[in-house]
Design a protein around this motif. Structure first.
Motif, mmCIF file in Angstrom:
data_model
loop_
_atom_site.group_PDB
_atom_site.id
_atom_site.type_symbol
_atom_site.label_atom_id
_atom_site.label_comp_id
_atom_site.label_asym_id
_atom_site.label_seq_id
_atom_site.Cartn_x
_atom_site.Cartn_y
_atom_site.Cartn_z
ATOM 1 N N LYS A 79 0.839 -1.201 0.000
ATOM 2 C CA LYS A 79 0.000 0.000 0.000
ATOM 3 C C LYS A 79 0.877 1.256 0.000
ATOM 4 O O LYS A 79 0.599 2.218 -0.724
ATOM 5 N N ALA A 80 1.936 1.224 0.823
ATOM 6 C CA ALA A 80 2.849 2.367 0.867
ATOM 7 C C ALA A 80 3.531 2.559 -0.481
ATOM 8 O O ALA A 80 3.698 3.699 -0.955
ATOM 9 N N ALA A 81 3.927 1.455 -1.124
ATOM 10 C CA ALA A 81 4.575 1.545 -2.432
ATOM 11 C C ALA A 81 3.614 2.114 -3.479
ATOM 12 O O ALA A 81 4.033 2.889 -4.355
ATOM 13 N N CYS A 82 2.345 1.746 -3.406
ATOM 14 C CA CYS A 82 1.348 2.302 -4.332
ATOM 15 C C CYS A 82 1.209 3.803 -4.152
ATOM 16 O O CYS A 82 1.082 4.560 -5.138
ATOM 17 N N VAL A 83 1.232 4.257 -2.904
ATOM 18 C CA VAL A 83 1.170 5.698 -2.647
ATOM 19 C C VAL A 83 2.410 6.386 -3.213
ATOM 20 O O VAL A 83 2.334 7.494 -3.767
ATOM 21 N N GLU A 84 3.569 5.724 -3.089
ATOM 22 C CA GLU A 84 4.788 6.268 -3.690
ATOM 23 C C GLU A 84 4.632 6.401 -5.203
ATOM 24 O O GLU A 84 5.092 7.384 -5.796
ATOM 25 N N ALA A 85 4.004 5.414 -5.836
ATOM 26 C CA ALA A 85 3.806 5.461 -7.280
ATOM 27 C C ALA A 85 2.915 6.636 -7.675
ATOM 28 O O ALA A 85 3.232 7.383 -8.616
ATOM 29 N N VAL A 86 1.810 6.813 -6.966
ATOM 30 C CA VAL A 86 0.885 7.910 -7.283
ATOM 31 C C VAL A 86 1.562 9.263 -7.058
ATOM 32 O O VAL A 86 1.504 10.166 -7.908
ATOM 33 N N GLY A 87 2.210 9.401 -5.902
ATOM 34 C CA GLY A 87 2.878 10.664 -5.596
ATOM 35 C C GLY A 87 3.990 10.972 -6.577
ATOM 36 O O GLY A 87 4.140 12.121 -7.029
ATOM 37 N N THR A 88 4.790 9.956 -6.940
ATOM 38 C CA THR A 88 5.884 10.173 -7.882
ATOM 39 C C THR A 88 5.352 10.531 -9.261
ATOM 40 O O THR A 88 5.910 11.398 -9.953
ATOM 41 N N CYS A 89 4.283 9.878 -9.683
ATOM 42 C CA CYS A 89 3.675 10.182 -10.986
ATOM 43 C C CYS A 89 3.261 11.651 -11.062
ATOM 44 O O CYS A 89 3.604 12.357 -12.023
ATOM 45 N N LEU A 90 2.555 12.114 -10.062
ATOM 46 C CA LEU A 90 2.088 13.501 -10.072
ATOM 47 C C LEU A 90 3.246 14.484 -9.941
ATOM 48 O O LEU A 90 3.268 15.534 -10.602
ATOM 49 N N LEU A 91 4.215 14.146 -9.089
ATOM 50 C CA LEU A 91 5.371 15.022 -8.909
ATOM 51 C C LEU A 91 6.177 15.132 -10.200
ATOM 52 O O LEU A 91 6.583 16.228 -10.601
ATOM 53 N N VAL A 92 6.407 13.999 -10.864
ATOM 54 C CA VAL A 92 7.157 14.004 -12.124
ATOM 55 C C VAL A 92 6.412 14.793 -13.189
ATOM 56 O O VAL A 92 7.004 15.623 -13.899
ATOM 57 N N TYR A 93 5.124 14.573 -13.289
ATOM 58 C CA TYR A 93 4.347 15.273 -14.314
ATOM 59 C C TYR A 93 4.388 16.789 -14.105
ATOM 60 O O TYR A 93 4.688 17.552 -15.031
ATOM 61 N N LEU A 94 4.101 17.228 -12.904
ATOM 62 C CA LEU A 94 4.017 18.669 -12.652
ATOM 63 C C LEU A 94 5.377 19.357 -12.780
ATOM 64 O O LEU A 94 5.487 20.421 -13.396
ATOM 65 N N THR A 95 6.416 18.760 -12.189
ATOM 66 C CA THR A 95 7.732 19.402 -12.236
ATOM 67 C C THR A 95 8.310 19.391 -13.651
ATOM 68 O O THR A 95 8.935 20.373 -14.072
ATOM 69 N N CYS A 96 8.099 18.300 -14.387
ATOM 70 C CA CYS A 96 8.596 18.250 -15.763
ATOM 71 C C CYS A 96 7.809 19.196 -16.665
ATOM 72 O O CYS A 96 8.381 19.874 -17.526
ATOM 73 N N PHE A 97 6.508 19.229 -16.498
ATOM 74 C CA PHE A 97 5.663 20.118 -17.309
ATOM 75 C C PHE A 97 6.107 21.564 -17.126
ATOM 76 O O PHE A 97 6.264 22.317 -18.102
ATOM 77 N N PHE A 98 6.348 21.944 -15.878
ATOM 78 C CA PHE A 98 6.773 23.316 -15.585
ATOM 79 C C PHE A 98 8.180 23.571 -16.119
ATOM 80 O O PHE A 98 8.460 24.637 -16.674
ATOM 81 N N ALA A 99 9.076 22.579 -15.966
ATOM 82 C CA ALA A 99 10.453 22.753 -16.420
ATOM 83 C C ALA A 99 10.534 22.889 -17.937
ATOM 84 O O ALA A 99 11.348 23.664 -18.464
ATOM 85 N N ILE A 100 9.718 22.128 -18.656
ATOM 86 C CA ILE A 100 9.704 22.234 -20.115
ATOM 87 C C ILE A 100 9.280 23.638 -20.532
ATOM 88 O O ILE A 100 9.856 24.243 -21.452
#
Length: 321
Positions: A79-100
């Motif tokens: 369950k903790a690993a799944c939360v890591e996946a969701v959080g990492t997905c959103l973090l990667v998307y937002l930070t990369c989108f802004f950086a681009i």
């Protein structure tokens, strides 16, 4: 006519007693930003049952327990690993989108990448703590293989947790990269922090910068977010904020100083996701070997200079008991 005559705008004491109680967070010594606030004392017999399920509920895990895979099927870990996946997905998307988007403004300013790096670092200071606060109660708020590997080599997390976290962080990063591709409707984009112009920067130089900055990130993050001696100074509230400040400062300081180098990765899952969404490059190994080497070196330092007495580890707090 009275509207909603039965409506109540406050709750009585009787109503409050019927509210569900908050779930208790599973103790985890490697919870980033908590300064081991929710860790257990492994010498306390009352904690034996939970320590058998989660050896990393206490710091300084015995090597045999740290490497054992018998805990890898614990539902709470998944369950903790799944939360890591969701959080990492959103973090990667937002930070990369802004950086681009920021990368398109480099040629607008006479100072080149200085202003975009400053804006990117400043934004990171706000974004990362929010995600740590959001995911911390369940997973510990790593959201980054660099932090997970560092807690493993610092004997604050077990090998099963490390394997699951890194795997799910990579999966979340990949999903974030695919969402980036769908958002930009192309694979031809460059994410600052994950791009190196090899005609201007040698791979050896890039690795040196990545390794050194990753080591600085781990060293400072452990000092303000995982050191039990800082518990009374920062506590679980200020720790994540300072971890965000550290990442923001490292992002800014490495983003403009070297032409052809767009800044250190800091998060291998982020660059992995960026390349899943765009194209893989031959130097992607730097984004993994750099953090791995820095984590191992810091693990040696953490072993030689532990922040607590190995014979008298931190006692459990009221909330985690």
């Amino acid at each position: 006519m009275s509207i909603l005559p039965q409506a109540k705008f406050w709750r009585s004491k009787h109503d409050a007693e019927r509210l569900p109680s908050a779930a208790i967070a599973v103790p985890f010594a490697g919870r980033i930003g908590a300064n081991q606030e929710f860790s257990l004392n492994k010498d306390n017999c009352a904690h034996l049952e939970i320590l058998q399920k989660f050896p990393d509920a206490a710091p300084w895990i015995p090597l045999r327990d740290a490497l054992s895979l018998r805990h890898i099927l614990q539902p709470a870990l998944w369950k903790a690993a799944c939360v890591e996946a969701v959080g990492t997905c959103l973090l990667v998307y937002l930070t990369c989108f802004f950086a681009i988007g920021l990368s398109h403004t480099v040629n607008i300013f006479a100072t080149g990448a200085l202003v975009p790096s400053l804006i990117g670092g400043f934004t990171t200071m706000f974004v990362l703590p929010l995600f740590i606060f959001a995911t911390g109660p369940v997973s510990g708020g790593h959201l980054n293989p660099t932090i997970t590997l560092a807690t493993f080599f610092g004997r604050l997390s077990t090998l099963p947790r490390c394997i699951l976290y890194v795997a799910f962080q990579m999966f979340g990063g990949a999903m974030g990269g695919l969402l980036l591709r769908a958002s930009f409707d192309t694979r031809d984009f460059v994410v600052p922090g994950c791009f190196i112009d090899t005609t201007k920067v040698s791979l050896g130089s890039a690795f040196a910068m990545e390794f050194t900055t990753d080591f600085a990130l781990i060293f400072l993050a452990f000092s303000v977010g995982l050191d039990p001696r800082q518990r009374s100074v920062f506590g679980p509230a200020l720790g994540p904020i300072f971890v965000g400040v550290i990442l923001g400062v490292c992002t800014f300081m490495t983003g403009f100083a070297r032409i052809g180098y767009t800044g250190f990765s800091g998060n291998p899952a982020r660059c992995f996701g960026a390349m899943v969404g765009s194209h893989f490059v031959s130097y992607h190994w730097i984004h993994w070997i750099g953090p791995l080497a820095a984590s191992m070196v810091h693990g040696v330092l953490y072993y030689c200079l532990p922040p607590y007495d190995r014979e008298r580890l931190p006692a459990v707090t009221a909330e985690s008991s």
